[in-house]
Scaffold this motif. Structure first.
Motif, short mmCIF file in Angstrom:
data_model
loop_
_atom_site.label_atom_id
_atom_site.label_comp_id
_atom_site.label_asym_id
_atom_site.label_seq_id
_atom_site.Cartn_x
_atom_site.Cartn_y
_atom_site.Cartn_z
N THR A 150 0.80 -1.23 0.00
CA THR A 150 0.00 0.00 0.00
C THR A 150 0.83 1.27 0.00
N SER A 151 2.14 1.15 -0.14
CA SER A 151 3.00 2.33 -0.12
C SER A 151 4.04 2.22 -1.23
N GLY A 152 4.09 3.23 -2.11
CA GLY A 152 5.06 3.22 -3.20
C GLY A 152 4.63 2.31 -4.34
N ILE A 153 4.55 1.02 -4.05
CA ILE A 153 4.08 0.03 -5.01
C ILE A 153 2.70 -0.44 -4.55
N HIS A 154 1.73 -0.42 -5.45
CA HIS A 154 0.35 -0.70 -5.06
C HIS A 154 -0.15 -1.94 -5.79
N VAL A 155 0.06 -3.11 -5.17
CA VAL A 155 -0.31 -4.36 -5.82
C VAL A 155 -0.98 -5.31 -4.84
N LEU A 156 -1.84 -6.18 -5.39
CA LEU A 156 -2.39 -7.32 -4.66
C LEU A 156 -1.82 -8.56 -5.32
N GLN A 157 -1.12 -9.39 -4.54
CA GLN A 157 -0.44 -10.57 -5.08
C GLN A 157 -1.21 -11.83 -4.73
N ASP A 182 9.85 1.63 -19.24
CA ASP A 182 9.98 2.76 -18.30
C ASP A 182 9.72 2.36 -16.86
N ASN A 183 9.51 1.08 -16.59
CA ASN A 183 9.24 0.56 -15.24
C ASN A 183 7.93 1.05 -14.65
N VAL A 184 7.05 1.59 -15.48
CA VAL A 184 5.75 2.07 -15.00
C VAL A 184 4.69 1.01 -15.29
N TYR A 185 3.95 0.64 -14.26
CA TYR A 185 2.88 -0.35 -14.36
C TYR A 185 1.57 0.35 -14.02
N PRO A 186 0.78 0.71 -15.04
CA PRO A 186 -0.46 1.45 -14.79
C PRO A 186 -1.47 0.63 -13.99
N ALA A 187 -2.40 1.31 -13.37
CA ALA A 187 -3.49 0.64 -12.66
C ALA A 187 -4.19 -0.32 -13.61
N GLY A 188 -4.45 -1.53 -13.13
CA GLY A 188 -5.10 -2.54 -13.94
C GLY A 188 -4.14 -3.53 -14.56
N THR A 189 -2.83 -3.26 -14.46
CA THR A 189 -1.83 -4.18 -15.01
C THR A 189 -1.85 -5.50 -14.24
N VAL A 190 -1.76 -6.61 -14.98
CA VAL A 190 -1.62 -7.94 -14.38
C VAL A 190 -0.24 -8.46 -14.77
N THR A 214 5.47 2.61 -10.06
CA THR A 214 6.78 2.45 -10.68
C THR A 214 7.52 1.36 -9.91
N ILE A 215 7.82 0.26 -10.61
CA ILE A 215 8.49 -0.87 -9.97
C ILE A 215 9.86 -1.01 -10.63
N PRO A 216 10.92 -0.67 -9.92
CA PRO A 216 12.26 -0.68 -10.54
C PRO A 216 12.66 -2.05 -11.07
N SER A 217 13.34 -2.05 -12.19
CA SER A 217 13.92 -3.28 -12.72
C SER A 217 15.09 -3.70 -11.84
N ASP A 218 15.44 -4.98 -11.90
CA ASP A 218 16.63 -5.46 -11.21
C ASP A 218 17.53 -6.18 -12.21
N ALA A 219 18.40 -7.02 -11.75
CA ALA A 219 19.35 -7.69 -12.65
C ALA A 219 18.66 -8.53 -13.71
N ALA A 220 17.43 -8.98 -13.42
CA ALA A 220 16.69 -9.81 -14.38
C ALA A 220 15.81 -8.98 -15.31
N GLY A 221 15.73 -7.70 -15.06
CA GLY A 221 14.87 -6.82 -15.85
C GLY A 221 13.63 -6.41 -15.09
N GLY A 222 12.53 -6.29 -15.83
CA GLY A 222 11.27 -5.91 -15.19
C GLY A 222 10.43 -7.13 -14.86
N TYR A 223 9.10 -6.95 -14.94
CA TYR A 223 8.17 -8.03 -14.60
C TYR A 223 7.25 -8.29 -15.79
#
Length: 263
Positions: A150-157, A182-190, A214-223
């Motif tokens: 609920t902070s910074g990254i807003h996801v339900l897993q 761009d590491n941006v995941y808009p609302a509604g992204t699965v 905005t979910i930063p990429s890491d060594a493997a890239g994004g999601y």
């Protein structure tokens, strides 16, 4: 409404499985409603008895007061906690290079809703092939969405039958598909969850973005982005609004996926 029977042999088999899952969920829903109304009836009787006791008490006699908790508007099924096998990892070609519709029957806080998603079998064929295979096999039925941020990254897993965040279908796959540059995941992204820095660690767990993140990429890239929510995102937002259990990332309002239908 239950899905209609399709024409080809493969589609007919999938439709048969969907129909069986639909019938099972409807039976569970009817049973929950029956239990709920039974509780309501019992509480109503207790209330009447308690009222009679109070009236008698005013005349000089004493009696116990009725007590109890209000019946819920509708309860949710118990979540699975055991590990499950998802069978074999399907070939990416099973995604058929087309758009799929996946409908999550979700129960949260006693309220049932549907979250409808469009899955992009052309942009993320391996992820979509795996998701559809797991959904059609009942892998996601009665599983909890175990993590809410609920902070910074807003996801339900969701997608882990054990509810611990470490469960998998018995296989993993990669590499990352269709990640935003761009590491941006808009609302509604699965998108598919994975281990940090490991692009070959995707399995059954996925997350729904309920606010632009905005979910930063890491060594493997994004999601891997496999789809988009087309309706029902408000139900996920309601879960987020209820917050998390203090000191954890567990939703305050438990979320159960009762089943997933794909077409």
């Amino acid at each position: 409404m239950p899905p209609t029977v399709a024409a080809t042999k493969r589609e007919r088999e999938q439709a048969r499985k969907r129909q069986a899952k639909w019938d099972e969920r409807q039976a569970r829903t009817r049973e929950r409603r029956r239990r709920t109304w039974a509780i309501v009836a019992i509480l109503a009787i207790l209330a009447l008895v308690g009222g009679t006791a109070v009236v008698a008490g005013l005349g000089g006699a004493s009696g116990p007061a009725a007590s109890g908790t209000p019946a819920a508007a509708g309860d949710c099924p118990a979540a699975s906690t055991g590990a499950r096998s998802g069978g074999e990892l399907p070939d990416p070609s099973a995604a058929e290079g087309r758009t799929w519709t996946a409908t999550l029957d979700m129960c949260a806080g006693g309220t049932e809703s549907q979250v409808v998603m469009e899955l992009d079998g052309a942009a993320a064929p391996q992820a979509v092939a795996s998701f559809v295979s797991l959904a059609d096999g009942g892998y996601y039925d009665d599983t909890a969405c175990h993590r809410l941020t609920t902070s910074g990254i807003h996801v339900l897993q969701c997608g882990d039958p054990t509810g611990t965040g470490s469960g998998d279908p018995g296989y993993s796959y990669g590499p990352v598909e269709n990640a935003p540059a761009d590491n941006v995941y808009p609302a509604g992204t699965v998108a598919m969850a994975r281990a940090s820095g490991d692009g070959e660690s995707m399995g059954s767990q996925f997350f729904i973005v309920y606010q632009d993140s905005t979910i930063p990429s890491d060594a493997a890239g994004g999601y891997t982005v496999l789809g988009t929510v087309t309706s029902g995102l408000d139900a996920v937002q309601a879960v987020a609004d209820a917050g998390t259990v203090e000191g954890t990332e567990s939703p305050t309002s438990p979320v159960i996926i009762e089943g997933v239908e794909t077409q």
